[in-house]
Scaffold this active site. Structure first.
Site, mmCIF file in Angstrom:
data_model
loop_
_atom_site.group_PDB
_atom_site.id
_atom_site.type_symbol
_atom_site.label_atom_id
_atom_site.label_comp_id
_atom_site.label_asym_id
_atom_site.label_seq_id
_atom_site.Cartn_x
_atom_site.Cartn_y
_atom_site.Cartn_z
ATOM 1 N N ARG A 255 2.112 12.178 6.477
ATOM 2 C CA ARG A 255 1.379 10.918 6.294
ATOM 3 C C ARG A 255 0.633 10.978 4.968
ATOM 4 N NH1 ARG A 255 -4.007 9.475 7.303
ATOM 5 N NH2 ARG A 255 -4.395 7.375 8.101
ATOM 6 N N LEU A 256 0.980 10.071 4.070
ATOM 7 C CA LEU A 256 0.356 10.023 2.748
ATOM 8 C C LEU A 256 -0.903 9.173 2.856
ATOM 9 C CD1 LEU A 256 3.549 9.533 0.525
ATOM 10 C CD2 LEU A 256 2.424 11.676 1.203
ATOM 11 N N ASP A 257 -2.045 9.843 2.982
ATOM 12 C CA ASP A 257 -3.309 9.175 3.266
ATOM 13 C C ASP A 257 -3.812 8.393 2.054
ATOM 14 O OD1 ASP A 257 -5.846 8.885 4.899
ATOM 15 O OD2 ASP A 257 -6.634 9.937 3.135
ATOM 16 N N ALA A 258 -4.295 7.171 2.302
ATOM 17 C CA ALA A 258 -4.948 6.336 1.274
ATOM 18 C C ALA A 258 -4.113 6.244 0.008
ATOM 19 C CB ALA A 258 -6.343 6.884 0.964
ATOM 20 N N ILE A 259 -2.802 6.190 0.143
ATOM 21 C CA ILE A 259 -1.899 6.281 -0.997
ATOM 22 C C ILE A 259 -2.063 5.105 -1.963
ATOM 23 C CG2 ILE A 259 -0.020 5.159 0.278
ATOM 24 C CD1 ILE A 259 0.395 7.994 -2.283
#
Length: 577
Positions: free
Chosen positions: A235-239
């Site tokens: 999961r690419l957080d705050a991408i």
């Protein structure tokens, strides 16, 4: 043994040239080869026999220490609980950041490559991965102010002295889109004097500078290291906030999309079958832009669904939910949605932009306050604070502020929202508190001063097990009903994430859609979002069919084509004749 092929090199060249300049490409290709060659990867994770997703797919979202048992690491307790209660029901466990951190319940990472000793060890993570696929967070926009990287920045120690974004005094940052009503810049003391650094989310979360290829390569190494440790989904957080360019909004920057494409290329060539999920709590059009042309994220959150469901239940109309769902385009081939109602964060309000009026959004925020929740704000383009996030457990968001305060009524409303989510095209993800009937933790808010703590309470393992053993408890009522729905759902090919979805025109009180599996019979998903009976004529709704009777797979009952749908009743209908 993995190696960098010529075909892969040529695929990466234009991306690297766009991000870092043509003169850097050859050197960066060599470094990517070194990074990717450090690990021994599993064989391809998705195949015909083991698909990336199907109707069985279901994700549990949980903290590593969601359950507490004295003198035992949280990951050990979680693994035992999941093995006892969830094996065969959920297929993926999303362990929220389990690394050493300094704030934001794990999202201010001190060390990306270590497990927080209070939670356990990498061995404990891998043990959980023997029974479930795993999802890890890559918190790549920012790092903790207590991290070694930031210590090195303050001490001017290479290479991290170039990892962060310094902003000189007087620079115009008025165009920058803000997610929170907090200062964008934070003043810090360094060996070279006082510096202003970019802090999108808080003064403890220092933004990284992806214009520096060293930062990109560090994160690529961490990403591949997580996959090597067993992560099936990253999961690419705050991408959306990743790439900064002064004079732009610094959100959804074209180079941010290019970084996602670069990571996708690397993952698909180095670790086939591992999946990327982008976290972009934004209006729908911006959110789904992270599919790209099928060359960015494999999975994108349906962020508009959660607040639209709260609105539908509280307002007693499916009009806006239907209009939005009818507008959805199918994901590109090889991509899918992640459907959820609750998570460790609050319920995002920005995904309602363009779907509800500001007055309706304000009314929704007020209903959440009446349910014992909180409303977080951001500074809008007009300089005024606007609702940004609704902080409340999803179960408590289903209270009837305009009528009955009966708990059974609230349970009906809650499951109406959950059954809609479970039926829609995509993979369902369920937060631990939604599965166990978690209530608002207002004490936690008082203790931390953070509104998000209302939805981040922890369970005592022994206490939760006792509640689940008591059929009269709310937790057992929610858990048993929810797990039964998941068992039913897993048997139905119509709920394969790739099965077609068509949203039908119905009265405002009903939300109705059809799921059509390849080579199978259609399933009609009918939901009454009101507290009154709603008439339904399936023959009129279907138009092309004269079927007289239907089987509901939720209740196992048969219904005629003309029926009354009870308050908050949901039906998964299949034609009988």
């Amino acid at each position: 043994m993995w190696r960098l092929t010529n075909v892969f090199k040529e695929a990466l060249r234009p991306r690297l040239a766009k991000l870092y300049g043509q003169q850097q490409v050859d050197r960066l290709l060599e470094r990517i080869a070194l990074v990717a060659g450090r690990y021994n990867y599993l064989e391809e994770r998705c195949s015909f026999d083991s698909p990336c997703w199907d109707e069985h797919s279901c994700i549990l979202i949980t903290y590593g220490d969601m359950l507490h048992k004295p003198d035992e690491p949280g990951l050990v307790t979680l693994e035992r609980f999941a093995g006892d209660f969830l094996e065969g029901i959920v297929t993926v466990i999303h362990i929220l950041p389990f690394f050493p951190s300094s704030s934001d319940d794990g999202f201010s990472v001190v060390d990306y490559r270590q497990v927080d000793p209070a939670l356990g060890t990498w061995g404990d993570v891998e043990c959980l991965g023997l029974k479930f696929r795993l999802m890890f967070d890559l918190v790549l926009n920012h790092v903790s102010s207590k991290s070694k990287w930031f210590d090195d920045f303050r001490g001017a120690v290479a290479p991290a002295r170039e990892y962060f974004i310094e902003v000189p005094p007087g620079v115009d940052l008025s165009q920058v889109v803000r997610p929170r009503a907090l200062p964008l810049l934070t003043s810090v003391t360094t060996v070279k004097g006082e510096k202003q650094v970019w802090t999108t989310f808080s003064d403890d979360q220092i933004d990284l500078d992806f214009a520096n290829p060293d930062v990109m390569l560090e994160m690529m190494d961490i990403l591949l290291g997580y996959i090597n440790r067993g992560a099936a989904i990253i999961r690419l957080d705050a991408i959306a906030y990743l790439w900064k360019e002064i004079g732009t909004p610094c959100i959804n920057h074209p180079y941010t999309h290019e970084v996602v494409k670069l990571f996708r290329d690397v993952v698909e060539n180095v670790t086939p079958g591992a999946l990327l999920l982008t976290e972009t709590n934004l209006p729908h059009k911006e959110n789904v832009s992270y599919f790209g042309a099928g060359d960015e994220a494999h999975i994108v959150y349906q962020f508009s669904l959660a607040p639209l469901l709260v609105h539908a239940i509280q307002a007693g109309t499916a009009r806006y939910l239907t209009r939005w769902a009818q507008s959805l385009s199918p994901p590109p081939p090889g991509c899918t949605f992640l459907n959820f109602t609750a998570s460790h964060d609050g319920i995002g309000v920005r995904p309602l932009e363009g779907l509800l009026t500001q007055e309706e959004i304000d009314d929704l925020a007020e209903s959440v306050r009446q349910c014992g929740g909180y409303v977080s704000s951001r500074t809008g383009e007009n300089g005024k604070e606007q609702p940004y996030e609704l902080n409340i457990t999803y179960f408590d968001a289903m209270q009837d502020v305009a009528g009955s305060d009966d708990l059974e009524w609230q349970v009906l409303r809650f499951f109406c929202s959950q059954i809609i989510m479970l039926g829609m095209r995509g993979i369902p993800a369920i937060y631990f508190h939604s599965l166990t009937g978690g209530r608002n933790d207002r004490k936690g808010v008082d203790e931390t001063g953070m509104k998000r703590s209302v939805n981040r309470g922890r369970w005592k393992d022994e206490g939760l097990r006792k509640l689940l053993a008591d059929p009269a408890s709310l937790s057992a009522t929610i858990f048993n009903k929810y797990t039964e729905l998941l068992r039913i759902r897993a048997k139905m090919a119509a709920f394969h994430p790739d099965a077609l979805q068509v949203v039908l025109e119905a009265d405002d009180g009903l939300f109705v859609f059809r799921r059509l599996p390849v080579g199978g019979s259609p399933l009609f998903c009918v939901h009454n979002v009101t507290g009154q009976q709603q008439p339904l004529n399936m023959q009129a709704l279907m138009k092309e069919s004269q079927a007289r009777y239907f089987k509901d797979h939720i209740s196992e009952k048969e219904y005629p084509a003309e029926m009354l749908v009870e308050p908050y009743q949901c039906l998964w209908l299949e034609k009988l004749s």
